[in-house]
Write a protein that holds these residues in place. Sequence first.
Motif, mmCIF file in Angstrom:
data_model
loop_
_atom_site.group_PDB
_atom_site.id
_atom_site.type_symbol
_atom_site.label_atom_id
_atom_site.label_comp_id
_atom_site.label_asym_id
_atom_site.label_seq_id
_atom_site.Cartn_x
_atom_site.Cartn_y
_atom_site.Cartn_z
ATOM 1 N N HIS A 42 0.830 -1.215 0.000
ATOM 2 C CA HIS A 42 0.000 0.000 0.000
ATOM 3 C C HIS A 42 0.862 1.262 0.000
ATOM 4 O O HIS A 42 0.469 2.284 -0.539
ATOM 5 C CB HIS A 42 -0.956 -0.026 1.191
ATOM 6 C CG HIS A 42 -1.804 -1.264 1.196
ATOM 7 N ND1 HIS A 42 -2.788 -1.490 0.266
ATOM 8 C CD2 HIS A 42 -1.773 -2.374 1.973
ATOM 9 C CE1 HIS A 42 -3.340 -2.669 0.485
ATOM 10 N NE2 HIS A 42 -2.739 -3.221 1.520
ATOM 11 N N ILE A 43 2.048 1.157 0.621
ATOM 12 C CA ILE A 43 3.004 2.280 0.538
ATOM 13 C C ILE A 43 3.402 2.487 -0.933
ATOM 14 O O ILE A 43 3.520 3.620 -1.411
ATOM 15 C CB ILE A 43 4.263 1.982 1.404
ATOM 16 C CG1 ILE A 43 3.947 2.177 2.881
ATOM 17 C CG2 ILE A 43 5.456 2.825 0.985
ATOM 18 C CD1 ILE A 43 3.951 3.615 3.358
ATOM 19 N N VAL A 44 3.593 1.364 -1.629
ATOM 20 C CA VAL A 44 3.931 1.440 -3.062
ATOM 21 C C VAL A 44 2.802 2.163 -3.819
ATOM 22 O O VAL A 44 3.058 3.043 -4.650
ATOM 23 C CB VAL A 44 4.167 0.017 -3.637
ATOM 24 C CG1 VAL A 44 4.323 0.055 -5.149
ATOM 25 C CG2 VAL A 44 5.395 -0.614 -2.990
ATOM 26 N N THR A 45 1.549 1.807 -3.513
ATOM 27 C CA THR A 45 0.406 2.465 -4.169
ATOM 28 C C THR A 45 0.427 3.966 -3.872
ATOM 29 O O THR A 45 0.213 4.790 -4.768
ATOM 30 C CB THR A 45 -0.934 1.885 -3.654
ATOM 31 O OG1 THR A 45 -0.862 0.479 -3.753
ATOM 32 C CG2 THR A 45 -2.111 2.400 -4.442
ATOM 33 N N PHE A 46 0.678 4.307 -2.598
ATOM 34 C CA PHE A 46 0.736 5.721 -2.224
ATOM 35 C C PHE A 46 1.818 6.432 -3.052
ATOM 36 O O PHE A 46 1.587 7.526 -3.579
ATOM 37 C CB PHE A 46 1.036 5.864 -0.725
ATOM 38 C CG PHE A 46 1.180 7.291 -0.284
ATOM 39 C CD1 PHE A 46 0.054 8.059 0.010
ATOM 40 C CD2 PHE A 46 2.430 7.885 -0.184
ATOM 41 C CE1 PHE A 46 0.176 9.386 0.390
ATOM 42 C CE2 PHE A 46 2.570 9.211 0.200
ATOM 43 C CZ PHE A 46 1.440 9.968 0.489
ATOM 44 N N ALA A 47 2.970 5.776 -3.188
ATOM 45 C CA ALA A 47 4.075 6.377 -3.953
ATOM 46 C C ALA A 47 3.650 6.613 -5.407
ATOM 47 O O ALA A 47 3.962 7.658 -5.994
ATOM 48 C CB ALA A 47 5.300 5.466 -3.904
ATOM 49 N N ILE A 48 2.931 5.654 -5.996
ATOM 50 C CA ILE A 48 2.500 5.796 -7.390
ATOM 51 C C ILE A 48 1.554 6.997 -7.524
ATOM 52 O O ILE A 48 1.700 7.825 -8.421
ATOM 53 C CB ILE A 48 1.782 4.508 -7.876
ATOM 54 C CG1 ILE A 48 2.738 3.316 -7.838
ATOM 55 C CG2 ILE A 48 1.237 4.693 -9.292
ATOM 56 C CD1 ILE A 48 2.071 1.981 -8.121
ATOM 57 N N MET A 116 -7.714 6.116 -1.440
ATOM 58 C CA MET A 116 -9.034 6.169 -2.074
ATOM 59 C C MET A 116 -9.724 7.503 -1.791
ATOM 60 O O MET A 116 -10.335 8.100 -2.678
ATOM 61 C CB MET A 116 -9.899 5.016 -1.572
ATOM 62 C CG MET A 116 -11.232 4.909 -2.295
ATOM 63 S SD MET A 116 -12.318 3.699 -1.559
ATOM 64 C CE MET A 116 -12.920 4.584 -0.143
ATOM 65 N N LEU A 117 -9.589 7.980 -0.540
ATOM 66 C CA LEU A 117 -10.261 9.234 -0.186
ATOM 67 C C LEU A 117 -9.607 10.438 -0.858
ATOM 68 O O LEU A 117 -10.275 11.382 -1.256
ATOM 69 C CB LEU A 117 -10.257 9.415 1.343
ATOM 70 C CG LEU A 117 -11.157 8.426 2.109
ATOM 71 C CD1 LEU A 117 -10.915 8.511 3.599
ATOM 72 C CD2 LEU A 117 -12.626 8.692 1.792
ATOM 73 N N SER A 221 -4.846 2.057 -9.731
ATOM 74 C CA SER A 221 -6.045 2.160 -8.889
ATOM 75 C C SER A 221 -5.652 2.061 -7.423
ATOM 76 O O SER A 221 -4.574 1.533 -7.094
ATOM 77 C CB SER A 221 -7.043 1.068 -9.250
ATOM 78 O OG SER A 221 -6.450 -0.185 -9.050
ATOM 79 N N PHE A 222 -6.535 2.553 -6.557
ATOM 80 C CA PHE A 222 -6.181 2.657 -5.137
ATOM 81 C C PHE A 222 -5.916 1.301 -4.488
ATOM 82 O O PHE A 222 -5.199 1.201 -3.510
ATOM 83 C CB PHE A 222 -7.297 3.397 -4.377
ATOM 84 C CG PHE A 222 -8.530 2.559 -4.120
ATOM 85 C CD1 PHE A 222 -8.681 1.867 -2.931
ATOM 86 C CD2 PHE A 222 -9.531 2.439 -5.076
ATOM 87 C CE1 PHE A 222 -9.804 1.086 -2.698
ATOM 88 C CE2 PHE A 222 -10.652 1.669 -4.855
ATOM 89 C CZ PHE A 222 -10.793 0.979 -3.657
ATOM 90 N N ASN A 223 -6.499 0.217 -5.049
ATOM 91 C CA ASN A 223 -6.353 -1.105 -4.420
ATOM 92 C C ASN A 223 -5.309 -1.982 -5.109
ATOM 93 O O ASN A 223 -5.237 -3.170 -4.855
ATOM 94 C CB ASN A 223 -7.699 -1.822 -4.366
ATOM 95 C CG ASN A 223 -8.371 -1.888 -5.727
ATOM 96 O OD1 ASN A 223 -7.798 -1.425 -6.707
ATOM 97 N ND2 ASN A 223 -9.561 -2.449 -5.786
ATOM 98 N N MET A 224 -4.518 -1.407 -5.993
ATOM 99 C CA MET A 224 -3.541 -2.206 -6.737
ATOM 100 C C MET A 224 -2.423 -2.738 -5.840
ATOM 101 O O MET A 224 -1.783 -3.736 -6.175
ATOM 102 C CB MET A 224 -2.948 -1.399 -7.891
ATOM 103 C CG MET A 224 -2.118 -0.206 -7.460
ATOM 104 S SD MET A 224 -1.680 0.875 -8.856
ATOM 105 C CE MET A 224 -0.479 -0.133 -9.716
#
Lengths: 298, 370
Positions: A42-48, A116-117, A221-224
């Motif tokens: 999820h940190i990775v998703t945040f970084a993207i 997501m928010l 996407s936020f859940n990737m």
Amino acid sequence: MLNIFLQQLINALTYGSLIGFIALGYSLVYGILKLINFAHGHIVTFAIFITMSMLTQFLALHTLGFILALSLALIITIGVTIVLEIVAYRPLRRSNRLSLIVSALGAGMVIENAVMLIWGPNPRVFPDINFFQGTINLNGVVVSELNLFILFLNIVVMSILYLFINKSRTGIAIKALSLDYQTAQLMGVNINKIIVLVFVLGAILGSAGGILIGLTYKTISFNMGFEYGLKAFIAAIIGGIGSIPGAMLGGLIIGILQTLSAGYISSIWANVITYSLLILLLIVRPRGLLGQKDIEKV
Amino acid sequence: MKRILLLPLFILMCKLVVAQTYIIGVQAPITGSFASEGQGINNAIQLLVAQTNAAGGINGDTFKVVTCDDQGNPQNAVICAKTLVDAGAKVVIGSYSSTATEASQAIYAKAGVIQTSDATANNLIVHAYPTYFRNSFNDNIEGNFTADYFVNIKKYKRIVILGDFSAFSTGLSASVINNIKALKGNIVYTGKITSGDNDFRAILTKIKALNPDVIYYSGYFIEGALLRSQEVSLGIKADFVGGNSNDNPQFLKIAGSKAKGSYLIGLPLPQQLDSQQAQQFVADYAKKYNSPIPSIWTITNADGLLTVFAAMKAIKTNDPILVAKYIHGSIRNMPCLTGYMTINNQGEREGNIYQVSQIQSNLKYKVVYH
């Protein structure tokens, strides 16, 4: 025929490298804290997503804008990672492993929902950049410049990481901490500093993988983070969790098995074949390919 | 005398009691991969309902929209169907995908709720639910059109058919394959990808070795765009043709300049509709939401609601059972936003307005065959 095989191999290595970059974060943290950091994906998703926002702001500045966007995104991601370590992990460091794992899972959910928010629940498109757009045709084997860069970065990162861990004073401290927590502390190693550093290193490598995923596949996407995190976690286990080259090797093996299964047998069966083979591999070698046996100290 | 004076008041009160808010449900993917489509459908229905209410409603009723987000998946579709029935919906527009529509059909039919959907899978009609009707055209029509274009017009000799595991894509692939075989066309490969994956280079490299003339994809726009983009990156020269669900602005955003040259087989795009009624609707939508209509599916669903309204006006009642009965067989050549609406006894929309568009260098669509 050989061309097709080489093309599949390049597909496999680039995909595997992306998984490997994320897997390094799992392995680094596990090596020190014996913690599976389930928030890592999820940190990775945040970084993207933060990179996407920064690129949208600064891309008009071309190369300078790209560097500026990347630097700012990385600084913010590092900041979030440090906060995560201080808030979610540090207070539980001396408690049992289960509490830490639950904390990691909770932290992951917090980050996923925050993404997501902030950026919304809908898939977004990662911005185009002005370079790495071309392809190179090597006698029928077509390699994009971006894929070449991914393979090049893989080699560079692994080399730097190897030298850093084995040759630098900080790297040796990391190794000492992973071998014996308390003795390392008695020898003067600042454990808080080292643990934060390891989390930050994992986040930087994961961010690199995530940004390259964004550039390669465009749609985010936020859940990737869950899916990529899961694959990277499996890669880290296959390679031998705690082992840095093992994490990358695990990523490459997943890439090769998935690509060759899809390319030569059936894309429908690729996951079944890949993960069945990986189960077999773990039965034969439970500690993973490069995992070391824990020595029971008496 | 007193009674005579009270009579108008009594009639007025009766009218107030009878005139009630009639609930129109929208079941659509408001979030998730198909969010742009779901939001488009919801916006269009809100717009039509606001316009109808402003004009005084129909048969004494005014309308209110209740929306449920099914995220395009069958589990949420069932929850949405139950939620909307419980909320008192008499008409439901949706869902966008065949899978979500199929999952909800039985619930609406049992509750006597009219359901209309843009979903194209053939199997949506097999149960012959008396309250369901389709506002787009079924897979067989598109399959027949696509096969004719491939074999007789483009004269492709080596055809690849790809799809995903959704009910829509599976049905469309099957229809295209059957029609190509009937025309003695040569299919060199058929395969499936998993929706949600994003690396298709392995299967594309395998396809490259087969030296195809065309790669046809029957699934949705995100994977379609990734397939096209990775096809170009791998140096595959085959034409790329997307089925009707590749019509979405996201296709162009994801594939970027690599979208250039690819084809789309589907209904006309919103900006290509030529009737004054359609252009007015496109303009009203853009004015209200400050963004263009995402795709033609927004408009076919609007046509679905307009068909319901037309039936209510024709039979002068808003009773859903009677309205549904009228729609099945009595709506014929009714002018609508996407042309003319004819619904047969099974709830199938009849006709064919398919066309082939090609993406130009400026990333605009140009109609090349219809």
